[in-house]
Design a protein around this motif. Structure first.
Motif, short mmCIF file in Angstrom:
data_model
loop_
_atom_site.label_atom_id
_atom_site.label_comp_id
_atom_site.label_asym_id
_atom_site.label_seq_id
_atom_site.Cartn_x
_atom_site.Cartn_y
_atom_site.Cartn_z
N ALA A 89 -11.49 -6.53 1.91
CA ALA A 89 -10.52 -7.17 2.38
C ALA A 89 -9.34 -5.60 2.38
O ALA A 89 -8.49 -5.30 3.40
N ALA A 90 -9.80 -4.54 2.52
CA ALA A 90 -9.70 -3.42 2.93
C ALA A 90 -10.06 -3.48 4.67
O ALA A 90 -8.66 -2.76 5.28
N ARG A 91 -10.64 -3.75 5.64
CA ARG A 91 -10.79 -3.92 6.47
C ARG A 91 -9.40 -5.13 7.01
O ARG A 91 -8.66 -4.08 8.07
N SER A 92 -9.26 -6.05 6.45
CA SER A 92 -7.84 -6.42 6.66
C SER A 92 -6.70 -5.94 6.84
O SER A 92 -5.92 -6.52 7.40
N HIS A 93 -6.67 -5.66 5.20
CA HIS A 93 -5.22 -5.39 5.56
C HIS A 93 -5.09 -4.02 6.16
O HIS A 93 -4.04 -4.17 6.79
N ALA A 94 -6.45 -3.24 7.04
CA ALA A 94 -5.84 -2.14 7.25
C ALA A 94 -5.90 -2.55 8.84
O ALA A 94 -5.41 -1.94 9.00
N VAL A 113 -8.60 -9.12 -5.83
CA VAL A 113 -8.35 -7.85 -4.73
C VAL A 113 -7.12 -7.27 -5.24
O VAL A 113 -6.07 -8.15 -4.99
N HIS A 114 -6.84 -6.32 -5.32
CA HIS A 114 -5.69 -4.78 -5.22
C HIS A 114 -5.73 -4.07 -4.53
O HIS A 114 -6.71 -3.10 -4.05
N VAL A 115 -4.56 -4.47 -3.37
CA VAL A 115 -4.71 -3.06 -2.19
C VAL A 115 -3.49 -2.55 -2.38
O VAL A 115 -2.31 -2.50 -2.71
N THR A 116 -4.07 -0.94 -2.10
CA THR A 116 -3.01 -0.17 -2.05
C THR A 116 -3.46 0.46 -0.79
O THR A 116 -4.02 0.52 0.09
N GLY A 120 -2.05 6.64 5.39
CA GLY A 120 -2.64 5.92 6.19
C GLY A 120 -4.23 5.28 6.33
O GLY A 120 -5.32 4.94 6.60
N TRP A 121 -4.28 5.76 4.65
CA TRP A 121 -5.59 5.00 4.35
C TRP A 121 -5.48 4.07 3.03
O TRP A 121 -4.74 3.34 2.26
N VAL A 122 -6.28 2.46 3.91
CA VAL A 122 -6.14 1.68 2.75
C VAL A 122 -7.64 1.46 1.71
O VAL A 122 -8.12 1.56 1.71
N THR A 123 -6.47 1.02 0.42
CA THR A 123 -7.74 0.76 -0.74
C THR A 123 -7.75 -0.27 -1.07
O THR A 123 -7.16 -1.39 -1.90
N ALA A 124 -8.88 -0.92 -1.15
CA ALA A 124 -9.40 -2.11 -1.81
C ALA A 124 -9.84 -2.25 -2.76
O ALA A 124 -11.40 -1.58 -2.84
N THR A 125 -9.37 -2.92 -4.48
CA THR A 125 -10.02 -3.02 -5.11
C THR A 125 -10.71 -4.67 -5.75
O THR A 125 -9.33 -5.09 -6.15
N ALA A 126 -12.43 -5.17 -5.72
CA ALA A 126 -12.13 -6.31 -5.74
C ALA A 126 -12.46 -6.48 -6.95
O ALA A 126 -13.89 -5.32 -7.65
N THR A 127 -12.69 -7.30 -8.15
CA THR A 127 -12.46 -7.55 -9.88
C THR A 127 -13.39 -9.36 -9.06
O THR A 127 -12.66 -10.05 -9.16
N VAL A 128 -14.40 -9.19 -9.19
CA VAL A 128 -15.15 -10.21 -9.76
C VAL A 128 -15.95 -10.78 -11.25
O VAL A 128 -16.68 -10.35 -11.18
N ARG A 155 -16.07 -5.14 -10.29
CA ARG A 155 -15.92 -4.34 -9.58
C ARG A 155 -15.91 -3.31 -8.65
O ARG A 155 -16.97 -2.19 -8.94
N HIS A 156 -15.48 -2.81 -7.53
CA HIS A 156 -15.42 -2.51 -6.31
C HIS A 156 -14.19 -1.34 -5.58
O HIS A 156 -13.60 -2.83 -5.27
N ALA A 157 -14.37 -0.81 -4.94
CA ALA A 157 -13.36 -0.15 -4.13
C ALA A 157 -14.18 0.19 -2.54
O ALA A 157 -15.36 0.99 -2.66
N ALA A 158 -12.78 -0.12 -1.74
CA ALA A 158 -13.41 0.51 -0.54
C ALA A 158 -12.38 0.73 0.06
O ALA A 158 -10.91 0.65 -0.14
N VAL A 159 -12.99 1.75 0.83
CA VAL A 159 -11.72 2.00 1.59
C VAL A 159 -11.21 2.18 3.31
O VAL A 159 -12.65 2.20 3.93
N PHE A 160 -10.77 2.31 4.05
CA PHE A 160 -10.36 1.88 5.17
C PHE A 160 -8.81 3.02 5.74
O PHE A 160 -8.24 2.72 5.26
N PRO A 161 -9.43 2.76 7.63
CA PRO A 161 -8.08 4.23 7.84
C PRO A 161 -7.10 2.63 8.58
O PRO A 161 -7.64 2.05 8.74
N VAL A 162 -5.80 3.28 8.35
CA VAL A 162 -5.46 1.87 8.49
C VAL A 162 -4.78 1.97 10.66
O VAL A 162 -5.15 2.99 11.01
#
Length: 92
Positions: A42-47, A59-62, A66-74, A82-89
């Protein structure tokens, strides 16, 4: 012989409970791995500007500075994972 029957019933009940907890633990670990994978995707896709729809959970994306943080809840048997991942835009 009645004592043997009671001991057997209690022993089998305990064994079934332990087996159930093992299966629930394995399913929860599987959900955790799914949360890690979903957050990263999700973070990579949004980035890169693509839409992402999770196969399971939410998934919650913020985006901030210039950084995208995606938090997934399963959902899982032993509580939500719950896990969060961060990618640069990377959009132009």
């Amino acid at each position: 012989h009645a004592v043997t029957t009671i001991e057997t019933a209690v022993g089998l009940g305990s064994l079934i409970t332990v087996c159930g907890l093992i299966v629930a633990g394995l399913a929860t670990m599987s959900a955790h791995l799914a949360a890690v994978d979903t957050a990263g995707a999700a973070a990579r896709s949004h980035a890169i500007g693509q839409e992402f729809v999770p196969a399971r959970g939410a998934v919650h994306v913020t985006e901030d500075d210039g950084w995208v943080t995606a938090t997934a809840t399963v959902p899982a048997p032993l509580g939500e994972r719950r896990h969060a991942a961060v990618f640069p835009v990377e959009r132009p």
